[in-house]
Scaffold this motif. Sequence first.
Motif, mmCIF file in Angstrom:
data_model
loop_
_atom_site.group_PDB
_atom_site.id
_atom_site.type_symbol
_atom_site.label_atom_id
_atom_site.label_comp_id
_atom_site.label_asym_id
_atom_site.label_seq_id
_atom_site.Cartn_x
_atom_site.Cartn_y
_atom_site.Cartn_z
ATOM 1 N N ALA A 7 0.805 -1.218 0.000
ATOM 2 C CA ALA A 7 0.000 0.000 0.000
ATOM 3 C C ALA A 7 0.841 1.273 0.000
ATOM 4 N N GLN A 8 2.141 1.138 0.225
ATOM 5 C CA GLN A 8 3.000 2.325 0.323
ATOM 6 C C GLN A 8 4.061 2.402 -0.759
ATOM 7 N N ILE A 9 4.628 1.260 -1.148
ATOM 8 C CA ILE A 9 5.774 1.241 -2.055
ATOM 9 C C ILE A 9 5.344 0.777 -3.451
ATOM 10 N N LEU A 20 14.704 1.754 -13.055
ATOM 11 C CA LEU A 20 13.519 1.405 -12.284
ATOM 12 C C LEU A 20 13.506 2.287 -11.040
ATOM 13 N N SER A 21 12.416 3.027 -10.826
ATOM 14 C CA SER A 21 12.306 3.889 -9.651
ATOM 15 C C SER A 21 11.478 3.215 -8.571
ATOM 16 N N LYS A 22 11.918 3.374 -7.333
ATOM 17 C CA LYS A 22 11.186 2.897 -6.154
ATOM 18 C C LYS A 22 10.618 4.131 -5.462
ATOM 19 N N ILE A 23 9.296 4.180 -5.319
ATOM 20 C CA ILE A 23 8.678 5.387 -4.784
ATOM 21 C C ILE A 23 7.807 5.076 -3.564
ATOM 22 N N THR A 29 7.534 10.592 -2.472
ATOM 23 C CA THR A 29 8.975 10.768 -2.675
ATOM 24 C C THR A 29 9.550 9.583 -3.444
ATOM 25 N N VAL A 30 10.609 9.860 -4.192
ATOM 26 C CA VAL A 30 11.382 8.807 -4.854
ATOM 27 C C VAL A 30 12.439 8.318 -3.878
ATOM 28 N N LEU A 31 12.395 7.038 -3.549
ATOM 29 C CA LEU A 31 13.337 6.481 -2.577
ATOM 30 C C LEU A 31 14.671 6.138 -3.213
ATOM 31 N N ALA A 32 14.616 5.644 -4.467
ATOM 32 C CA ALA A 32 15.852 5.244 -5.149
ATOM 33 C C ALA A 32 15.542 4.994 -6.618
ATOM 34 N N GLU A 33 16.606 4.971 -7.416
ATOM 35 C CA GLU A 33 16.490 4.663 -8.843
ATOM 36 C C GLU A 33 17.605 3.690 -9.205
ATOM 37 N N PHE A 72 13.958 -8.235 -10.147
ATOM 38 C CA PHE A 72 14.494 -7.312 -9.152
ATOM 39 C C PHE A 72 13.969 -7.689 -7.771
ATOM 40 N N ASP A 73 14.882 -7.802 -6.796
ATOM 41 C CA ASP A 73 14.519 -8.110 -5.416
ATOM 42 C C ASP A 73 14.408 -6.802 -4.634
ATOM 43 N N PRO A 74 13.186 -6.406 -4.240
ATOM 44 C CA PRO A 74 13.015 -5.127 -3.548
ATOM 45 C C PRO A 74 13.526 -5.124 -2.113
ATOM 46 N N GLN A 75 13.816 -6.302 -1.563
ATOM 47 C CA GLN A 75 14.397 -6.356 -0.223
ATOM 48 C C GLN A 75 15.891 -6.062 -0.269
ATOM 49 N N GLN A 76 16.554 -6.600 -1.289
ATOM 50 C CA GLN A 76 17.988 -6.354 -1.450
ATOM 51 C C GLN A 76 18.268 -5.153 -2.352
ATOM 52 N N ASP A 77 17.216 -4.682 -3.052
ATOM 53 C CA ASP A 77 17.364 -3.595 -4.025
ATOM 54 C C ASP A 77 18.431 -3.931 -5.061
#
Length: 215
Positions: A7-9, A20-23, A29-33, A72-77
């Motif tokens: 619900a957030q990411i 790939l952007s993580k928001i 906010t953009v957390l990382a790209e 892509f593993d969002p836990q390890q980014d």
Amino acid sequence: AIAFLNAQIAFVTNFAANTLSKIDVIAETVLAEFPIGQSPEGLYILNGKVYVCNTGFNPNDFSYGPGTVAVFDPQQDTVVAIINVGKNPQALKRDYQGELNVVCTGDYGTVEGSVYVITPNTNSVIDSILIGGTPNAVSIAWDGTAYLSAGGFVGNGLVYTFDSQTNSVLRGELNPILVDLGATDVLVDKSGFCYVACFSSSTVQKIDAAGNNLD
């Protein structure tokens, strides 16, 4: 394209930036790209992993390199796997067997469209289906019938279908479902009706499982 991890990411593909952007959609906010591959488009989140279609499009000469799906593993980014698929993968969807169906549009010339089937258990291709034409998006009905929007900008728009359980073509280039001009997206509802976004005619067309135009 965008897909939600929770619900957030959410994750967004950046076609021109090859990233790939993580928001955070709550904090806006953009957390990382992250570098993800050449000209990414569609993505799908399954089993906690983000599957990204890298089309391989080269904007310098309008050619297409190898098509891949990055895992892509969002836990390890980090990217944990690269899966080779057909030319110009643009969209992917999970079927009711838990497999991912990757729509590869082809190069709009010598290479025709196809669907590659990936098992997420091993992140490997287990089948490929030669669809023909230029399919670009997919939606799957409860009975396993997959609908593909396939363009069509002269005469009629085109929708193809295949059986996602047997990986066999039902209606392809020789017997497409004809809709309004420029079929660019499809969505099937729980009743089995399919809605087709028709780009050139500025309409949404409703069809039934038999391919009849309803509205």
